[in-house]
Write a protein that holds these residues in place. Structure first.
Motif, short mmCIF file in Angstrom:
data_model
loop_
_atom_site.label_atom_id
_atom_site.label_comp_id
_atom_site.label_asym_id
_atom_site.label_seq_id
_atom_site.Cartn_x
_atom_site.Cartn_y
_atom_site.Cartn_z
N MET A 119 0.83 -1.18 0.00
CA MET A 119 0.00 0.00 0.00
C MET A 119 0.88 1.25 0.00
O MET A 119 1.91 1.28 0.65
N GLU A 120 0.38 2.25 -0.70
CA GLU A 120 1.11 3.51 -0.75
C GLU A 120 0.76 4.35 0.47
O GLU A 120 -0.39 4.37 0.91
N LYS A 121 1.75 5.05 0.99
CA LYS A 121 1.50 5.98 2.08
C LYS A 121 1.45 7.39 1.50
O LYS A 121 2.31 7.76 0.71
N HIS A 122 0.46 8.14 1.86
CA HIS A 122 0.30 9.49 1.32
C HIS A 122 0.26 10.50 2.44
O HIS A 122 -0.28 10.26 3.51
N ASP A 123 0.85 11.63 2.17
CA ASP A 123 0.87 12.72 3.13
C ASP A 123 -0.32 13.64 2.90
O ASP A 123 -0.95 13.61 1.85
N GLU A 124 -0.60 14.45 3.90
CA GLU A 124 -1.62 15.49 3.79
C GLU A 124 -3.01 14.96 3.42
O GLU A 124 -3.76 15.60 2.69
N GLY A 125 -3.34 13.74 3.86
CA GLY A 125 -4.66 13.20 3.58
C GLY A 125 -4.88 12.75 2.16
O GLY A 125 -6.00 12.44 1.78
N ARG A 126 -3.84 12.71 1.36
CA ARG A 126 -3.99 12.26 -0.02
C ARG A 126 -4.21 10.76 -0.07
O ARG A 126 -3.69 10.03 0.76
N ILE A 127 -4.96 10.33 -1.06
CA ILE A 127 -5.18 8.90 -1.27
C ILE A 127 -4.68 8.53 -2.65
O ILE A 127 -4.56 9.39 -3.53
N GLY A 128 -4.40 7.27 -2.85
CA GLY A 128 -3.89 6.79 -4.13
C GLY A 128 -4.98 6.70 -5.18
O GLY A 128 -6.18 6.85 -4.90
N VAL A 129 -4.56 6.42 -6.40
CA VAL A 129 -5.48 6.41 -7.53
C VAL A 129 -6.54 5.32 -7.39
O VAL A 129 -7.71 5.54 -7.72
N VAL A 130 -6.16 4.15 -6.89
CA VAL A 130 -7.14 3.06 -6.76
C VAL A 130 -8.22 3.45 -5.76
O VAL A 130 -9.42 3.37 -6.06
N ALA A 131 -7.79 3.86 -4.58
CA ALA A 131 -8.77 4.25 -3.56
C ALA A 131 -9.61 5.44 -4.04
O ALA A 131 -10.82 5.48 -3.81
N ALA A 132 -8.98 6.39 -4.71
CA ALA A 132 -9.71 7.56 -5.20
C ALA A 132 -10.79 7.15 -6.21
O ALA A 132 -11.92 7.63 -6.14
#
Length: 156
Positions: free
Chosen positions: A1-14
């Motif tokens: 799983m990708e970790k994202h900063d500032e509440g960002r989510i990855g393309v799949v989850a988005a």
């Protein structure tokens, strides 16, 4: 799983979460018009033109028995009708009735507005970028035209 900063989510989850969001808005709109989500989808697809059952099944991702039930229920409500196919005397095409066409137009306009409102927090340039990117994903994956672009008229 990708970790994202500032509440960002990855393309799949988005993409998955945006699908849930869009489906929820669509379902709420359908309920307010006395439709199921599938009936709303059927009406919107038929705004473009009448279709045969196999075409509708492929566009809506429904098995023949499920589609037959959907068309039967929508026909009983006076929103669609079965018509002979002018090119194949053995086949039928499903078309909107006058009542169905009027309801589809109202439902479509309301649903477009609600979905458009999901992006009101974005700058115009960001909305254009979002449309371009999602449009490419849709086209690259050959998604059928199941919802007309706002402003596109129905074809005969």
């Amino acid at each position: 799983m990708e970790k994202h900063d500032e509440g960002r989510i990855g393309v799949v989850a988005a993409l998955v979460r945006s699908t849930f969001l869009t489906n929820a808005v669509y379902a709420e709109s359908a309920r307010e018009y006395g439709l199921t989500s599938q009936q709303g989808q059927l009406l919107c697809v038929l705004m473009a033109q009448p279709y045969g059952m196999s075409e509708l099944g492929a566009m809506l991702g429904l098995a023949k028995s499920s589609l037959t039930g959907l068309v039967d229920r929508t026909e009983r409500n006076g929103l669609v009708q079965r018509r002979p196919d002018p090119h194949d005397s053995r086949a039928l095409r499903i078309a909107l009735t006058r009542k169905g066409s009027e309801l589809a137009a109202e439902f479509y306009a309301e649903t477009c507005g609600r979905i458009e409102n999901l992006t009101t927090g974005l700058a115009a340039a960001d909305r254009d970028t979002l449309a371009d990117l999602l449009g490419r994903v849709v086209q690259d994956n050959k998604v059928p035209v199941v919802f007309l672009e706002p402003g596109e008229g129905a074809r005969s």
